[in-house]
Write a protein that holds these residues in place. Structure first.
Motif, PDB file in Angstrom:
ATOM      1  N   ARG A  37       3.651  11.141  -6.228  1.00  0.00           N
ATOM      2  CA  ARG A  37       2.855  10.760  -7.357  1.00  0.00           C
ATOM      3  C   ARG A  37       1.617  11.878  -8.414  1.00  0.00           C
ATOM      4  O   ARG A  37       2.111  12.021  -9.977  1.00  0.00           O
ATOM      5  N   MET A  38       0.956  12.272  -7.727  1.00  0.00           N
ATOM      6  CA  MET A  38       0.026  12.614  -8.148  1.00  0.00           C
ATOM      7  C   MET A  38       0.514  14.795  -8.411  1.00  0.00           C
ATOM      8  O   MET A  38       0.153  14.735  -9.791  1.00  0.00           O
TER       9      MET A  38
ATOM     10  N   SER B 214       2.939  13.942 -11.990  1.00  0.00           N
ATOM     11  CA  SER B 214       1.891  13.548 -12.711  1.00  0.00           C
ATOM     12  C   SER B 214       1.202  13.922 -13.787  1.00  0.00           C
ATOM     13  O   SER B 214       0.755  15.205 -14.596  1.00  0.00           O
TER      14      SER B 214
ATOM     15  N   HIS C 184       1.141  -1.265  -0.648  1.00  0.00           N
ATOM     16  CA  HIS C 184      -0.011  -0.026  -0.313  1.00  0.00           C
ATOM     17  C   HIS C 184       0.940   1.407   0.097  1.00  0.00           C
ATOM     18  O   HIS C 184       1.977   1.526   0.454  1.00  0.00           O
ATOM     19  N   LEU C 185       0.158   2.418  -0.521  1.00  0.00           N
ATOM     20  CA  LEU C 185       0.988   3.370  -0.847  1.00  0.00           C
ATOM     21  C   LEU C 185       0.426   4.629   0.036  1.00  0.00           C
ATOM     22  O   LEU C 185      -0.610   4.463   0.917  1.00  0.00           O
ATOM     23  N   THR C 186       1.585   5.072   0.938  1.00  0.00           N
ATOM     24  CA  THR C 186       1.070   6.501   1.900  1.00  0.00           C
ATOM     25  C   THR C 186       1.040   7.111   1.344  1.00  0.00           C
ATOM     26  O   THR C 186       0.464   7.485   0.202  1.00  0.00           O
ATOM     27  N   ALA C 187      -0.304   7.922   2.073  1.00  0.00           N
ATOM     28  CA  ALA C 187      -0.767   8.862   1.896  1.00  0.00           C
ATOM     29  C   ALA C 187       0.068   9.650   0.985  1.00  0.00           C
ATOM     30  O   ALA C 187      -0.103  10.503  -0.630  1.00  0.00           O
TER      31      ALA C 187
ATOM     32  N   GLN D 291       3.313   8.954  -0.935  1.00  0.00           N
ATOM     33  CA  GLN D 291       3.615   8.772  -1.672  1.00  0.00           C
ATOM     34  C   GLN D 291       2.423   9.003  -2.432  1.00  0.00           C
ATOM     35  O   GLN D 291       2.948   8.934  -3.871  1.00  0.00           O
ATOM     36  N   ARG D 292       2.040   9.210  -2.406  1.00  0.00           N
ATOM     37  CA  ARG D 292      -0.057   9.042  -3.517  1.00  0.00           C
ATOM     38  C   ARG D 292      -0.356  10.820  -3.579  1.00  0.00           C
ATOM     39  O   ARG D 292      -0.324  10.776  -4.855  1.00  0.00           O
ATOM     40  N   ASN D 293      -0.277  11.512  -2.974  1.00  0.00           N
ATOM     41  CA  ASN D 293       0.062  13.136  -3.278  1.00  0.00           C
ATOM     42  C   ASN D 293       1.323  13.094  -4.146  1.00  0.00           C
ATOM     43  O   ASN D 293       0.945  14.459  -4.739  1.00  0.00           O
TER      44      ASN D 293
END
Length: 153
Positions: free
Chosen positions: A110-111, A114, A101-104, A106-108
């Motif tokens: 990547r977003m 992108s 699972h990605l942490t919050a 890591q997701r932010n």
């Protein structure tokens, strides 16, 4: 019913017998398209309690093996695999089970990256693609293990 479906779907239609069976079931009152529950070990064994037990085993000892999990819980290796991969979403990295699972943060990140790449594409079109260097998160270490046990460490 079969002739009507054949006229619409022609080469993509199933054989006649499943269509006749489905029609019969719907006439008898069936309303859902999902498959019926099948009897077998997986339906009896994969419960929330069993998933929680497997989760606790993995978190208490990240180097636990599939053999140990299925022996300790008294379930088959196939059921252990299903719990590990489909319910817990764990994968093995360097002989340890790690939740995938990605942490919050890591997701932010990547977003944000992108969106910045998309913005550059709108501004520069294909010109910026020649300046991108890609990679992955793989670290390479030179180590030649003497045995299979050492290769897991």
């Amino acid at each position: 019913m079969y002739r009507r479906m054949n006229a619409v779907y022609f080469e993509y239609i199933l054989s006649r017998s499943p269509i006749v069976e489905w029609r019969k079931r719907f006439l008898e009152g069936r309303e859902l398209l999902e498959d019926d529950a099948r009897p077998g070990q997986a339906n009896r064994v994969i419960t929330t309690e069993m998933i929680a037990e497997a989760h606790d085993l993995v978190l208490n000892n990240r180097r636990v093996t599939v053999e140990e999990i299925h022996r300790l819980l008294g379930i088959s290796e196939g059921t252990t695999y299903t719990i590990r991969h489909q319910h817990l979403i764990f994968r093995k990295i360097c002989a340890q089970w790690v939740p995938h699972h990605l942490t919050a943060e890591q997701r932010n990140n990547r977003m944000a990256l992108s969106l910045s790449q998309l913005q550059r594409y709108h501004e520069e079109e294909y010109g910026f693609l020649t300046h991108i260097v890609t990679g992955d998160e793989t670290w390479c270490h030179h180590f030649e293990p003497e045995s299979k046990c050492q290769s897991k460490q």
